[in-house]
Design an enzyme around this catalytic site. Structure first.
Site, PDB file in Angstrom:
ATOM      1  N   TYR A   1       6.760  -9.850   6.673  1.00  0.00           N
ATOM      2  CA  TYR A   1       6.651  -8.425   7.032  1.00  0.00           C
ATOM      3  C   TYR A   1       7.345  -8.151   8.393  1.00  0.00           C
ATOM      4  CZ  TYR A   1       3.693  -7.417   3.029  1.00  0.00           C
ATOM      5  OH  TYR A   1       3.098  -7.210   1.688  1.00  0.00           O
TER       6      TYR A   1
ATOM      7  N   ASP B   1       0.728  -1.239  -0.124  1.00  0.00           N
ATOM      8  CA  ASP B   1      -0.098  -0.179  -0.031  1.00  0.00           C
ATOM      9  C   ASP B   1       0.871   1.299   0.175  1.00  0.00           C
ATOM     10  OD1 ASP B   1      -2.409  -1.335   0.110  1.00  0.00           O
ATOM     11  OD2 ASP B   1      -2.297  -1.544   2.168  1.00  0.00           O
TER      12      ASP B   1
END
Length: 251
Positions: A113, A51
Site C-alpha cells: 500500500y 474500505d
C-alpha cells in the site's frame, strides 16, 4: 475457465470493494457488468477488501466464465464492453487465464500500500493526498516505521470485532519516501493486512511526526495489542492498494 482480472479503481464514489446492501461497491459494479455481457450471474473474488474511499492502483480478482464463452484477445471487444459498463472510476486492464484452483486472495504472497501526503495547499492533488502540516517531522516518522517490520500481532492497528482468525502479519517493509518537493508517500508491504491497519499505522506515525509520541514507543504500542494505544485512522482517500504479488504470474 478461470481468469485473473487486473484492474484499478478510484474509491471516492464507492463504499469499499466488497458487495454490501444498499451501498455502491466496486465488486458489485464489476459483477453486474460481467453478468450483463455473458448473460449469466458471475461472481468475482478480489485479492483483498479495501474500505470506503480507498483507491487501488492494482487489484486482482478471479472469476469463472462459461466454457463456451471466449475472451477475445485480439480485438478487445470484451474488455471494451466491460470498461464501458463499469463507468469512469474503474479501469479493467486485462484478463489472464489461470489454473482452475488459482485464488486471487489466498495465493497472493505480498501486498503493498501507499499513503500519499503533501505539504502546503495544492489544488492539483485533490483528495488523493493528505495535506500534512509544515512542522511534520518525517525523519521521526521513519525512525518509528523502522520498528514495524517482522512477524507480529498487529491487533493495535486493527478494526475491532473483525472475522479473521488471527491478527498476526508478516510485515516486510515500511518507510516514508520523498516524492518531489513537498510530497511524500508511505509504502508498506506485508503478506496480509488487517482491516483499517494501514490507515491506523499512518495515523500513529503522524502522532510521532507531530512530537506527541516518541519513535521508540512504537514497539510498546504493538505489544499492548490494544487499538486505543495507537493513533487515529487517517482518511481513506489518500490510500492506494499499490501492488500484489503471486508466485506464478506477474502483472
Amino acid at each position: 475457465m478461470r481468469y485473473f482480472m487486473h484492474l484499478a479503481y478510484r474509491g471516492e464514489n464507492f463504499h469499499g470493494w466488497q458487495t454490501q446492501p444498499n451501498a455502491s461497491s466496486v465488486q458489485q459494479t464489476i459483477e453486474e457488468a460481467i453478468s450483463t455481457i455473458v448473460r449469466h450471474p458471475t461472481a468475482i473474488v478480489g485479492a483483498g477488501r479495501t474500505d470506503a474511499g480507498v483507491n487501488a492502483r492494482m487489484m486482482i480478482a478471479h472469476l469463472d466464465l462459461p466454457d463456451d464463452f471466449k475472451v477475445d484477445k485480439d480485438d478487445g471487444k470484451f474488455l471494451r464492453g466491460l470498461n464501458t459498463l463499469v463507468g469512469r472510476d474503474i479501469a479493467i486492464y486485462s484478463l489472464r487465464p489461470v489454473a482452475a484452483n488459482a485464488h486471487a486472495r489466498f495465493d497472493a504472497t505480498a501486498r503493498s500500500y501507499r499513503y500519499f501526503a503533501h505539504r502546503g495547499k495544492n489544488p492539483f492533488v485533490g483528495r488523493q493526498s493528505w495535506q500534512a502540516p509544515d512542522s511534520l517531522d518525517f525523519d521521526r516518522m521513519n525512525a518509528a516505521a523502522a520498528l514495524l517490520p517482522g512477524r507480529r500481532d498487529f491487533t493495535s492497528f486493527s478494526k475491532l470485532h473483525t472475522d479473521v482468525k488471527t491478527n498476526i502479519c508478516n510485515l516486510r517493509a515500511a518507510k516514508w519516501i520523498a516524492d518531489g518537493e513537498g510530497r511524500w508517500y508511505f509504502e508498506i508491504t506485508a503478506d496480509r493486512f488487517l482491516r483499517n491497519m494501514v490507515r491506523a499505522i499512518v495515523g500513529t506515525l503522524v502522532e510521532v511526526g507531530r512530537g506527541r509520541l516518541a519513535p521508540e514507543e512504537m514497539n510498546d504500542i504493538i505489544e499492548r495489542r490494544d487499538r486505543s494505544a495507537a493513533g487515529t485512522s487517517m482518511p481513506g482517500e489518500a490510500l492506494f492498494l499499490w501492488d500484489i504479488q503471486y508466485p506464478y504470474i506477474s502483472f
